[in-house]
Design a protein around this motif. Structure first.
Motif, PDB file in Angstrom:
ATOM      1  N   HIS A  49       0.860  -1.189   0.000  1.00 35.10           N
ATOM      2  CA  HIS A  49       0.000   0.000   0.000  1.00 35.10           C
ATOM      3  C   HIS A  49       0.895   1.237   0.000  1.00 35.10           C
ATOM      4  O   HIS A  49       1.850   1.299   0.772  1.00 35.10           O
ATOM      5  CB  HIS A  49      -0.868   0.074   1.261  1.00 35.10           C
ATOM      6  CG  HIS A  49      -1.700  -1.126   1.512  1.00 35.10           C
ATOM      7  ND1 HIS A  49      -2.973  -1.262   1.019  1.00 35.10           N
ATOM      8  CD2 HIS A  49      -1.436  -2.262   2.205  1.00 35.10           C
ATOM      9  CE1 HIS A  49      -3.472  -2.417   1.418  1.00 35.10           C
ATOM     10  NE2 HIS A  49      -2.552  -3.052   2.131  1.00 35.10           N
ATOM     11  N   ARG A  51       0.484   5.582   0.088  1.00 31.13           N
ATOM     12  CA  ARG A  51      -0.417   6.745   0.161  1.00 31.13           C
ATOM     13  C   ARG A  51       0.401   8.024   0.224  1.00 31.13           C
ATOM     14  O   ARG A  51       1.388   8.100   0.939  1.00 31.13           O
ATOM     15  CB  ARG A  51      -1.292   6.668   1.420  1.00 31.13           C
ATOM     16  CG  ARG A  51      -2.281   5.563   1.395  1.00 31.13           C
ATOM     17  CD  ARG A  51      -3.347   5.701   2.463  1.00 31.13           C
ATOM     18  NE  ARG A  51      -2.832   6.049   3.762  1.00 31.13           N
ATOM     19  CZ  ARG A  51      -3.131   5.391   4.872  1.00 31.13           C
ATOM     20  NH1 ARG A  51      -3.929   4.357   4.850  1.00 31.13           N
ATOM     21  NH2 ARG A  51      -2.640   5.777   6.033  1.00 31.13           N
ATOM     22  N   GLU A  53      -0.034  11.654   1.590  1.00 30.03           N
ATOM     23  CA  GLU A  53      -0.933  12.277   2.555  1.00 30.03           C
ATOM     24  C   GLU A  53      -0.561  13.735   2.805  1.00 30.03           C
ATOM     25  O   GLU A  53       0.616  14.088   2.795  1.00 30.03           O
ATOM     26  CB  GLU A  53      -0.868  11.522   3.886  1.00 30.03           C
ATOM     27  CG  GLU A  53      -1.242  10.070   3.775  1.00 30.03           C
ATOM     28  CD  GLU A  53      -1.017   9.292   5.051  1.00 30.03           C
ATOM     29  OE1 GLU A  53      -1.784   8.356   5.299  1.00 30.03           O
ATOM     30  OE2 GLU A  53      -0.079   9.622   5.809  1.00 30.03           O
ATOM     31  N   THR A  64      -5.662  11.825   2.670  1.00 34.29           N
ATOM     32  CA  THR A  64      -5.027  11.094   1.574  1.00 34.29           C
ATOM     33  C   THR A  64      -5.242  11.845   0.266  1.00 34.29           C
ATOM     34  O   THR A  64      -6.373  12.119  -0.124  1.00 34.29           O
ATOM     35  CB  THR A  64      -5.602   9.664   1.458  1.00 34.29           C
ATOM     36  OG1 THR A  64      -5.351   8.971   2.687  1.00 34.29           O
ATOM     37  CG2 THR A  64      -4.957   8.907   0.310  1.00 34.29           C
ATOM     38  N   SER A  67      -3.528   7.357  -3.582  1.00 29.88           N
ATOM     39  CA  SER A  67      -3.127   6.068  -3.023  1.00 29.88           C
ATOM     40  C   SER A  67      -3.101   5.014  -4.123  1.00 29.88           C
ATOM     41  O   SER A  67      -3.728   5.164  -5.171  1.00 29.88           O
ATOM     42  CB  SER A  67      -4.078   5.641  -1.905  1.00 29.88           C
ATOM     43  OG  SER A  67      -5.371   5.415  -2.414  1.00 29.88           O
TER      44      SER A  67
END
Length: 133
Positions: A49, A51, A53, A64, A67
């Motif tokens: 994963h 992301r 941010e 976020t 992503s």
């Protein structure tokens, strides 16, 4: 006329510097490579994963911006390409890159330090997450 030309050149130079500060996100693509030091083979169905941010505000959950995730297995390094919209980045904000590996909703690895998504390269070493029983 000479002053107008000088003002125009100064403005163009400042604009160019601002664009250079935006780093790789200006191109709209982030290339992330994740690794960890443990001799640990990831099981099938593990997921990387990533992301981007907005971490500008204190005492609130980061927003976020973008992503992505990718199914992975085996040994690192693992890579992911993340397409971002450069217009989502504001000069007055601070952004962070969060990279995680999970397996069936259980977090296995995560980055434990701040990573500026606007300053490549992104060769990220993740830390193993310990779970108390």
């Amino acid at each position: 006329m000479k002053y107008i030309f000088l003002l125009l050149m100064t403005s163009l130079s400042l604009f160019s510097m601002m664009r250079d500060d935006m780093g790789l996100a200006e191109e709209g693509i982030l290339y992330i490579a994740a690794d960890y030091k443990e001799a640990f083979e990831l099981p099938p169905e593990s997921v990387l994963h990533v992301r981007v941010e907005d971490v500008s505000q204190m005492d609130v959950i980061a927003t976020t911006i973008e992503s992505g995730q990718k199914s992975i297995k085996g040994y690192p390094p693992f890579s992911l390409r993340l397409d971002v919209d450069p217009r989502d980045f504001k000069k007055s904000r601070r952004y962070g890159l969060r990279v995680m590996i999970s397996h069936k909703e259980k977090l296995l690895f995560i980055n434990d330090y701040y990573i500026n998504p606007l300053k490549p390269p992104f060769d990220i070493t993740l830390k193993k997450v310990t779970h108390n029983k």
